[in-house]
Design a protein around this motif. Sequence first.
Motif, PDB file in Angstrom:
ATOM      1  N   LYS A 132       0.878  -1.157   0.000  1.00 39.05           N
ATOM      2  CA  LYS A 132       0.000   0.000   0.000  1.00 39.05           C
ATOM      3  C   LYS A 132       0.921   1.215   0.000  1.00 39.05           C
ATOM      4  O   LYS A 132       1.885   1.267   0.764  1.00 39.05           O
ATOM      5  CB  LYS A 132      -0.859  -0.014   1.254  1.00 39.05           C
ATOM      6  CG  LYS A 132      -1.938   1.028   1.231  1.00 39.05           C
ATOM      7  CD  LYS A 132      -3.000   0.746   2.277  1.00 39.05           C
ATOM      8  CE  LYS A 132      -4.161   1.683   2.008  1.00 39.05           C
ATOM      9  NZ  LYS A 132      -5.360   1.332   2.718  1.00 39.05           N
ATOM     10  N   ARG A 183      -4.865 -12.271  -1.007  1.00 37.79           N
ATOM     11  CA  ARG A 183      -5.259 -10.894  -1.294  1.00 37.79           C
ATOM     12  C   ARG A 183      -6.223 -10.375  -0.225  1.00 37.79           C
ATOM     13  O   ARG A 183      -6.119  -9.238   0.228  1.00 37.79           O
ATOM     14  CB  ARG A 183      -5.904 -10.851  -2.685  1.00 37.79           C
ATOM     15  CG  ARG A 183      -6.058  -9.468  -3.257  1.00 37.79           C
ATOM     16  CD  ARG A 183      -7.494  -9.146  -3.598  1.00 37.79           C
ATOM     17  NE  ARG A 183      -8.191 -10.293  -4.129  1.00 37.79           N
ATOM     18  CZ  ARG A 183      -9.428 -10.608  -3.799  1.00 37.79           C
ATOM     19  NH1 ARG A 183     -10.082  -9.887  -2.938  1.00 37.79           N
ATOM     20  NH2 ARG A 183     -10.003 -11.674  -4.320  1.00 37.79           N
ATOM     21  N   GLN A 184      -7.176 -11.238   0.207  1.00 42.65           N
ATOM     22  CA  GLN A 184      -8.122 -10.815   1.245  1.00 42.65           C
ATOM     23  C   GLN A 184      -7.413 -10.440   2.540  1.00 42.65           C
ATOM     24  O   GLN A 184      -7.744  -9.438   3.175  1.00 42.65           O
ATOM     25  CB  GLN A 184      -9.143 -11.925   1.524  1.00 42.65           C
ATOM     26  CG  GLN A 184     -10.329 -11.880   0.578  1.00 42.65           C
ATOM     27  CD  GLN A 184     -11.069 -13.206   0.522  1.00 42.65           C
ATOM     28  OE1 GLN A 184     -10.970 -13.995   1.462  1.00 42.65           O
ATOM     29  NE2 GLN A 184     -11.774 -13.452  -0.554  1.00 42.65           N
ATOM     30  N   GLU A 187      -5.900  -7.122   2.110  1.00 43.69           N
ATOM     31  CA  GLU A 187      -6.912  -6.061   2.148  1.00 43.69           C
ATOM     32  C   GLU A 187      -7.400  -5.815   3.569  1.00 43.69           C
ATOM     33  O   GLU A 187      -7.705  -4.689   3.951  1.00 43.69           O
ATOM     34  CB  GLU A 187      -8.101  -6.439   1.266  1.00 43.69           C
ATOM     35  CG  GLU A 187      -7.846  -6.230  -0.197  1.00 43.69           C
ATOM     36  CD  GLU A 187      -9.067  -6.553  -1.036  1.00 43.69           C
ATOM     37  OE1 GLU A 187      -9.408  -5.762  -1.911  1.00 43.69           O
ATOM     38  OE2 GLU A 187      -9.692  -7.613  -0.808  1.00 43.69           O
ATOM     39  N   LEU A 209      -7.936  -5.170  -6.415  1.00 47.81           N
ATOM     40  CA  LEU A 209      -7.936  -4.224  -5.302  1.00 47.81           C
ATOM     41  C   LEU A 209      -8.886  -3.064  -5.600  1.00 47.81           C
ATOM     42  O   LEU A 209      -9.005  -2.639  -6.750  1.00 47.81           O
ATOM     43  CB  LEU A 209      -6.514  -3.719  -5.040  1.00 47.81           C
ATOM     44  CG  LEU A 209      -5.541  -4.813  -4.575  1.00 47.81           C
ATOM     45  CD1 LEU A 209      -4.132  -4.284  -4.471  1.00 47.81           C
ATOM     46  CD2 LEU A 209      -5.983  -5.404  -3.242  1.00 47.81           C
TER      47      LEU A 209
END
Lengths: 341, 316
Positions: A132, A183-184, A187, A209
């Motif tokens: 990020k 990925r979850q 996130e 995303l």
Amino acid sequence: MYKPLLLLGAAAALLGSSLPASAGRTLDAIKQRGVVNCGVHTGRAGFALPDANGRWSGFDVDYCRALAAAVFGDAEKVKFIPTSTQTRLTALQSGEIDVLARSTTWQLSRDGSLGILWVGVNFFDGGAFLVKKAPGLDSVKKLDGATICITSGSTAEKTTADYFRASKMTFSPVVFENTDATRQAFENGRCQVIGNDYAALSITRVTELKNPDDYAVLPELITKEPLGPVVRRGDDEWFSIARWTLYAMIEAEELGLTKANVDTFRTGSSSPEVKRFLGIGEDLGKHLGLERDWAYKIVKQVGNYGESFEANLGEGSRFKIPRGRMKLWTDGGLVYAPPFR
Amino acid sequence: MTRQTAKELTLQVLIGLSPVALGVWLAGNLQANLAARGLTSGYDFLLDPAGFAITEGPLPYQTGDSYLMAFLAGAANTLTVSIPAIALTTLFGALLGIAAISRNPLLAGVVRLYVDAARNVPLLVHVLLWYVLLLTILPDATKPFVLGPLFLSKAGLALPHPLTGEWPRLGYFGLRGGLQVSPEFTAIVMALATYSAAYCAEIVRAGLQSVPRGQWEAAHALILTRWQAIRMIVAPQALRVILPPYISLALNTIKNSSLGVAIGYPEIVSIGTTSMNQSGRAIECISIIALLYLILNIATSFTLAIVNRRVQIRER
């Protein structure tokens, strides 16, 4: 336990069946079956993904279609078999698929002891990290102490550990079973970084995303990850067909043949190289046990290497992955095919 | 030996040998098929360096250690979640089981509802639910919630190390050092405990209800309170009924911890899958996973069987 169960099934197939003494002619089996069984990703846009109507598309999918075009003269005679990161190699070893076209890294230990062979490289990737965006977070060197989410069975599990150890940095891995779970967790904030191949991360960023602009793939590549199609050992004829199918796509680009113009070249070209490639006059197909016009069928029905790259991953796609090392050798890239003669 | 017994004996031997023969045939086939496919087989890879990292666990596993060490670290992690999970299961289960036979209809009703709800939702859903819940409610790793010496965040719980006394300190990516308990660990332990507790409650309730009514009435006649009656008269007798299914539940809990793989907890199956992919020895790794569970469960079963023998009625 569900993934291991699948593998256990494959193991049971190894236990129960008996193999003919001559490691069977894959081509004969495919012709009898009527389709090429091609192992692909369970769903990664750009490489292999079915659309709403169940029609597959992607860079790896194009290779599978090219193989069907070479064998049957019909790019549609292919059955796509989705494989997970963990089951892909077992599916190939056990004979469930004829070829694996699923961003699989070519490396010595796999090539040497798993009973499989790489056909070549169609994507020169490298290990990278997705983060990020944050002020100052612009290099892999800044990742000391980070928690990194990784997918089980990927080469990143080992290469990340190697890289951090060599750089005298620390990290905490959290290993998930598939790319979605990875990925979850990213996130949800469980980890600050995802480790995977550069192309895979670029695609995850754009397609999965919520606000792609809030994230970045760090520019450094920590490893070489050459990806390419893989076949089972023990059938040299099939290996050659799979390898020269890849080369045919590359050679077509070098000769300037595209899906759109190949017919004009077929009727009007006077270049001996083009004529030989398209099977006019000299028959190159017979050396591989294929039809005379096998390479023509590949270009006509699927397209050349560059076309497939740009449409699925490059400028013609959402991902805009630069051609870079995937340029032809004539343009300063690494992509090269031996001569067609 | 009569002709009859000789015939029976021959039959027994033949039946006994057939699975052995089948096993030999399958093993031979496996060997031939692996060789024909050019696959290397064998357990020699166990001594090679594994090369992947494991985040947590009681064993001091390092990236450069062997696959064998990695598997042992995985087994240690399976035990690390199973022990607190079984302890919590027992505690919750006993309380719920006693509450289930309460004369207070509200309490009994709530327990009934909980047991039905928890038992009828797959364990995997419990695991994912706890995990997502933890990751959603906890603050970001860089902004932990501080509670005295405890630091709670998405990275889990961090506290001063009880042995070295080292305090966790805040780095760029969150807390470092000290003793860290991951959210994966908490999620799998809580999921196992809440799920198995429902089964345990049923076992305890059934055990308590199996004690004849006369025993309750006799206790009542001795002016024992209801709680005293349970503690001194009913529970010791119920224990004999409760223990055998309880042992089976405990063993199931150990096996169920394999679902930790779904949320990235490095237990036996997770380490096994990673090893399988890194080494390419699928059959070997699966057999090691099976063997490790077998050893853990036989050891548990053996220990609990001793307890069971002690509480059974000795005929005089």
